[in-house]
Motif scaffolding. Structure first.
Motif, PDB file in Angstrom:
ATOM      1  N   GLY A 218     -63.528 122.329  26.161  1.00 15.18           N
ATOM      2  CA  GLY A 218     -63.986 121.263  27.526  1.00 15.18           C
ATOM      3  C   GLY A 218     -64.917 120.404  26.538  1.00 15.18           C
ATOM      4  O   GLY A 218     -66.101 119.907  27.101  1.00 15.18           O
ATOM      5  N   GLN A 220     -65.130 118.927  23.748  1.00 19.61           N
ATOM      6  CA  GLN A 220     -65.110 118.239  23.075  1.00 19.61           C
ATOM      7  C   GLN A 220     -65.800 117.033  23.533  1.00 19.61           C
ATOM      8  O   GLN A 220     -65.636 116.639  24.640  1.00 19.61           O
ATOM      9  N   LYS A 221     -66.861 115.479  23.033  1.00 19.00           N
ATOM     10  CA  LYS A 221     -67.639 114.589  23.926  1.00 19.00           C
ATOM     11  C   LYS A 221     -65.924 113.271  23.199  1.00 19.00           C
ATOM     12  O   LYS A 221     -65.829 112.871  21.961  1.00 19.00           O
ATOM     13  N   ASP A 225     -67.901 110.313  28.105  1.00 17.06           N
ATOM     14  CA  ASP A 225     -68.745 111.829  28.388  1.00 17.06           C
ATOM     15  C   ASP A 225     -70.072 111.533  28.189  1.00 17.06           C
ATOM     16  O   ASP A 225     -70.681 112.226  27.838  1.00 17.06           O
ATOM     17  N   ASP A 227     -72.931 110.708  27.440  1.00 14.18           N
ATOM     18  CA  ASP A 227     -75.097 110.478  28.540  1.00 14.18           C
ATOM     19  C   ASP A 227     -76.136 110.653  27.448  1.00 14.18           C
ATOM     20  O   ASP A 227     -76.405 111.481  27.193  1.00 14.18           O
ATOM     21  N   LYS A 280     -74.552 105.992  39.141  1.00 12.94           N
ATOM     22  CA  LYS A 280     -73.183 107.111  38.588  1.00 12.94           C
ATOM     23  C   LYS A 280     -72.752 105.815  38.722  1.00 12.94           C
ATOM     24  O   LYS A 280     -72.989 105.197  39.595  1.00 12.94           O
ATOM     25  N   PHE A 281     -71.558 106.928  37.821  1.00 10.30           N
ATOM     26  CA  PHE A 281     -69.870 106.139  38.032  1.00 10.30           C
ATOM     27  C   PHE A 281     -69.697 105.959  39.932  1.00 10.30           C
ATOM     28  O   PHE A 281     -69.348 104.838  40.449  1.00 10.30           O
ATOM     29  N   TRP A 282     -69.514 106.919  40.173  1.00 11.34           N
ATOM     30  CA  TRP A 282     -69.091 107.056  41.568  1.00 11.34           C
ATOM     31  C   TRP A 282     -69.665 105.646  42.792  1.00 11.34           C
ATOM     32  O   TRP A 282     -69.862 105.095  43.313  1.00 11.34           O
TER      33      TRP A 282
ATOM     34  N   PRO B  22     -66.450 112.549  45.170  1.00 13.18           N
ATOM     35  CA  PRO B  22     -65.686 113.852  44.724  1.00 13.18           C
ATOM     36  C   PRO B  22     -66.119 115.131  43.491  1.00 13.18           C
ATOM     37  O   PRO B  22     -67.179 114.426  42.582  1.00 13.18           O
ATOM     38  N   TRP B  25     -66.882 113.430  40.513  1.00 13.87           N
ATOM     39  CA  TRP B  25     -67.807 113.476  39.668  1.00 13.87           C
ATOM     40  C   TRP B  25     -69.157 114.216  39.895  1.00 13.87           C
ATOM     41  O   TRP B  25     -70.225 113.812  39.636  1.00 13.87           O
ATOM     42  N   ARG B  28     -69.083 116.443  36.111  1.00 15.22           N
ATOM     43  CA  ARG B  28     -69.307 115.490  35.321  1.00 15.22           C
ATOM     44  C   ARG B  28     -70.312 114.800  35.311  1.00 15.22           C
ATOM     45  O   ARG B  28     -71.367 114.515  34.403  1.00 15.22           O
ATOM     46  N   GLU B  29     -71.140 113.881  36.369  1.00 19.40           N
ATOM     47  CA  GLU B  29     -72.438 113.875  36.159  1.00 19.40           C
ATOM     48  C   GLU B  29     -73.638 113.803  37.308  1.00 19.40           C
ATOM     49  O   GLU B  29     -74.716 114.024  36.679  1.00 19.40           O
ATOM     50  N   GLU B  30     -73.266 114.855  38.047  1.00 15.85           N
ATOM     51  CA  GLU B  30     -74.626 115.329  38.305  1.00 15.85           C
ATOM     52  C   GLU B  30     -74.689 117.324  37.798  1.00 15.85           C
ATOM     53  O   GLU B  30     -75.758 117.141  37.138  1.00 15.85           O
ATOM     54  N   LYS B  32     -73.236 117.910  34.974  1.00 19.15           N
ATOM     55  CA  LYS B  32     -73.066 117.512  33.428  1.00 19.15           C
ATOM     56  C   LYS B  32     -72.078 118.645  32.658  1.00 19.15           C
ATOM     57  O   LYS B  32     -72.312 118.568  31.204  1.00 19.15           O
ATOM     58  N   THR B  34     -68.664 117.332  31.268  1.00 18.42           N
ATOM     59  CA  THR B  34     -67.871 116.620  31.350  1.00 18.42           C
ATOM     60  C   THR B  34     -66.303 117.120  30.528  1.00 18.42           C
ATOM     61  O   THR B  34     -65.552 116.228  30.404  1.00 18.42           O
TER      62      THR B  34
END
Lengths: 730, 153
Positions: A218, A220-221, A225, A227, A280-282, B22, B25, B28-30, B32, B34
């Motif tokens: 997990g 690998q960026k 990914d 940020d 954020k994406f969501w 979900p 996310w 991934r986003e909170e 980090k 990924t």
């Protein structure tokens, strides 16, 4: 793509000019050793100031012995992040366990030596950079040896190298890391001796990938990914029909969501859309779902698959622009009706759907910008971003990010994703913005393998072999109206439409191929192996059908029909025959073997599959594949590319993008269905024809052979010839 | 917005997000983290697979509000589990990955399979791995690696 490109004089000119530039700048451009000086040397007054080297070096020897090798390509599965460093490290005699590979940013020095732009395509990574990386490695080694020879007052040819160490004629030895500081002061040699193949330590060996572990834990960026501090995420609402425009926009509900930063209309390559920028994406995605957009869809063609098929079928009945006219194109009319056949084929649009959805991150700082892109087309994408931002390309620092697949989808001539990202970043000056295309955006967003119709009339000789062949192909051009047109469109025919048929390896005396390239309001794009997907399917299923009619074994028939000069393909066919004969002669009841062979991108491939029918679907129990790709740089990677490439090729049998009233009828993997594990062969054994010829590519050539081989096996089981894809009913 | 206390890879994590977000996310986003990937958002590709109380779960369609105190394990934590470690090592030994983007999900599904069936057949593999899409089509090597890992455990 490559076959047509390489005919072009202007590209040869490009190649020469690249070499000239490289030579002129040999002091540090083409081959640069640069190093982190140890702290003591930097502090000491006697030490000369560290030489400033351009960042676009290929080799970087670090004081701790690590050797960073820069890869002038995108890594997106094909394995060049391992195999290009192998080539350089072998000639350099670097200690492989200390090699670290890095993807190059966009820069002139990293352009493909053959294409003249920085890109991955046409299966060219190894084919075009094999010599380049060998020379880089050999020259680096020469400089290190020269530094050691000076130190020991001996001659260079008294020294030898192994695993990042130079050994002198006495008991002297010095690690590369110790010598690098002196070596960089040596002139870059004009020429350096390259190894004989018998001296290779890495080339030709099954070397495991360098990126395996990071991709299994997990860490690998990938581009998605990324940020960055202060980064925002954007999504775009695209019009439901290509080229549609925003007529009116109600974004009140969308803006109410906490975390939504901005909502605004943006120009697209065609038409316009609405960008939503959020923390954020969501949040951005939810906001997009709440937008109320009234689209102006007037004045644009609404593509419709059923209408297009009607048009395409009619077009296929009329000759198009001539791609090949060999022998007598009327010869077919003299052959009795009983020995003539007509075959019509239909292939739908196909989406690439790489696993990592499309994305690009851009930060605009006024007089410069920075971009992070999983890109197959760095030069074009960098130019596009610069153009949108009113900058020069060199003012855009362009990082190549690891990509989760691509298959052509990240090599888009109009750089539409990067343009969207740049337009948004321009408005949010100073803030990095990551643009994310959702899977729905990807499936519905165009840039597909075009749909095609083929119509073939064949006159069969008394010996059962094709005596006359008249072939019409209908499909959109991939390059009309683009800078690539001048190279790829000849006599009004996009060469990517006909490749795999026009340059067939079969000896057909009266052979006529023509093409129509209609204009349709659906963006299209090269899809792994490009025109060979549909052309190999047509040729290889027809050859099998002819063999069946002639009651000749399909391998024997192909051998008889191959041109004498098709040596690579013949060798691959012989090898697949040898490696599959035992299981082909011992098939369980209800199974059949299917054969195909095809050469593309100078690599020849032959395939035999063992197929039965399970739950009304083809079950592929086994595929035996033989490949002739010249010198096999990394047989392990080649094996993986062929195992995976034939799996990817099955997309032709399972997937379709269709249109109704301008709208794509699929939206995600629930409607557009690439092959899953159950659809792929259970085993694939790959056999490589031994060769010392120049290496050729292995990314695309696996793809074309599998679908015709499967269908040829199915025909034996059902007695039907399948000419419409995907396979809906068997 | 609401606050949730999550148990991720054995650690307690607090996040403040919309309850409908979900799990994918949130990770991934909170947090980090990924390594868990977005591929489709509709549980049709398996790239987002994590374990929730040991069950392979598509994190792209599970709202964070439904997690409660269930234990979440992601690709970043699966190596702490002996079977997880064996699967990762088998993946490396068989040189499975190509682009690698789907492999977090593939590995998480494979670990769940091997926890349920120590010696899976090809049919077991097709059933358990059947929803994990790989566009590079590394399926042949995935089968080999699962069988190899099964032999190690």
């Amino acid at each position: 793509m490559r076959a047509a490109l390489k005919l072009e004089n202007d590209l040869h000119l490009n190649r020469r000019s690249f070499l000239r530039v490289s030579t002129a700048a040999a002091g540090g451009l083409l081959i640069s050793l640069y190093l982190d000086l140890p702290a003591t040397a930097q502090e000491g007054n006697q030490a000369p100031p560290p030489k400033v080297y351009p960042p676009d070096a290929f080799v970087h020897i670090k004081p701790d012995g690590k050797i960073l090798i820069t890869v002038n390509r995108l890594e997106f599965g094909q394995g060049v992040q391992t195999s290009l460093p192998m080539i350089l490290a072998d000639e350099m005699d670097a200690d492989w366990s200390q090699v670290v590979a890095e993807l190059a940013p966009a820069a002139d020095v990293y352009k493909d030596p053959f294409f003249g732009i920085q890109m991955v395509g046409g299966s060219g990574s190894i084919a075009h950079s094999f010599q380049q990386y060998r020379e880089l490695g050999a020259k680096t080694r020469t400089m290190l040896v020269a530094a050691a020879a000076d130190r020991w007052h001996v001659t260079a040819d008294q020294c030898r190298t192994e695993k990042s160490v130079v050994y002198g004629p006495g008991n002297q030895s010095a690690r590369y890391a110790e010598l690098a500081n002196d070596a960089v002061r040596k002139p870059v040699p004009e020429k350096a001796r390259l190894k004989n193949p018998s001296e290779f330590r890495l080339i030709g060996k099954r070397v495991p990938r360098l990126d395996s572990r990071a991709k299994c834990d997990g860490s690998q960026k990938f581009g998605l990914d990324l940020d960055l501090p202060g980064m925002k995420v954007a999504v775009v609402a695209h019009p439901p029909v290509f080229g549609g425009r925003v007529k009116s926009l109600d974004d009140k509900d969308a803006r109410r969501l906490p975390g939504v930063r901005d909502v605004f209309e943006i120009p697209l390559v065609k038409g316009s859309g609405v960008a939503i920028v959020a923390d954020k994406f969501w949040i951005a995605k939810q906001a997009r779902d709440r937008l109320k957009v009234d689209w102006d869809l007037s004045g644009i063609e609404h593509a419709d698959s059923s209408q297009l098929w009607t048009t395409y079928r009619e077009l296929a009945r009329t000759p198009g622009n001539v791609a090949v006219a060999r022998g007598d194109d009327k010869a077919i009319d003299g052959i009795p009706a009983a020995r003539r056949m007509v075959a019509e084929y239909e292939f739908p649009y196909l989406a690439h759907t790489p696993m990592e959805p499309l994305n690009t991150t851009v930060r605009f700082d006024g007089d410069r910008a920075e971009a992070w892109v999983p890109s197959q087309f760095q030069t074009m994408d960098q130019m596009a971003i610069a153009q949108v931002l009113g900058l020069k390309p060199e003012q855009v620092t362009f990082h190549t990010e690891f990509a989760g697949g691509g298959f052509g989808r990240r090599a888009v001539i109009d750089s539409h994703v990067q343009r969207e990202a740049a337009v948004i970043a321009k408005r949010l000056r100073g803030t990095p913005v990551k643009l994310v295309w959702t899977r729905e955006d990807d499936v519905r967003g165009g840039y597909y393998r075009p749909m095609h119709a083929h119509r073939v009339e064949i006159g069969i000789g008394a010996d059962g072999m094709p005596a006359a062949w008249r072939h019409v192909i209908v499909g959109q051009s991939l390059v009309a109206g683009t800078p690539f047109a001048v190279m790829l469109i000849k006599n009004g025919v996009d060469q990517t439409t006909v490749e795999g048929t026009s340059d067939t390896s079969y000896n057909i005396p009266n052979f006529h191929v023509s093409a129509h390239n209609p204009t349709v309001n659906v963006p299209v794009l090269w899809w792994r192996s490009v025109g060979h997907t549909h052309n190999a399917f047509v040729m290889e299923t027809l050859i099998d059908e002819l063999a069946t009619r002639a009651r000749i074994d399909p391998i024997a028939y192909r051998r008889k029909l191959l041109k004498p000069e098709a040596k690579k393909l013949r060798a691959a066919l012989d090898l697949v025959d040898e490696k599959s004969v035992a299981w082909r002669n011992n098939l369980p009841k209800g199974h059949a073997a299917g054969i195909s062979c095809h050469e593309s991108f100078d690599t020849a491939v032959a395939c035999a599959v063992d197929v039965s029918i399970e739950n009304k679907h083809p079950k592929i129990h086994r595929a035996t594949v033989a490949v002739h790709c010249g010198l096999a740089v990394n047989p392990l990677t080649i094996e993986s590319q062929f195992q995976g490439g034939v799996g990817f090729g099955i997309t032709q049998l399972t997937g379709a993008i269709t249109f109704k009233d301008g709208r794509v009828e699929q939206r995600n993997f629930d409607g557009y269905t690439p092959p899953y594990i159950v659809d792929a062969p259970v085993t694939v054994d790959v056999h490589i024809v031994p060769s010392t010829e120049a290496p050729t590519g292995c990314g695309e050539p696996p793809v074309p052979v599998i679908s015709p081989a499967v269908v040829n096996a199915l025909a034996k089981l059902t007695g039907k010839w399948y000419r419409t894809l995907p396979l809906v009913t068997i | 917005m609401a606050t949730f206390q999550l148990n991720v890879n054995g650690q307690s994590k607090q996040v403040n997000v919309d309850p409908s977000t979900p799990l994918l996310w949130v990770l991934r986003e909170e947090l980090k983290m990924t390594g868990t990937k977005y591929g489709c958002g509709i549980s049709a590709c398996g790239a987002c697979t994590v374990h929730v109380d040991g069950i392979a779960t598509r994190s792209c369609v599970v709202p964070v509000s439904l997690i409660g105190d269930r234990a979440i394990v992601t690709i970043e934590g699966i190596g702490q589990d002996p079977i997880g470690r064996a699967v990762q090592e088998a993946w490396i030994e068989k040189d499975v990955v190509q682009c690698g983007y789907c492999q977090s999900g593939q590995i998480m599904s494979a670990v769940a399979l091997l926890k349920a069936k120590a010696k899976p057949t090809d049919t077991n593999i097709e059933e358990s791995m059947g929803g994990n899409l790989c566009r590079c089509a590394t399926y042949v090597r995935i089968r080999e690696a699962i069988k190899s890992a099964a032999g190690q455990i």
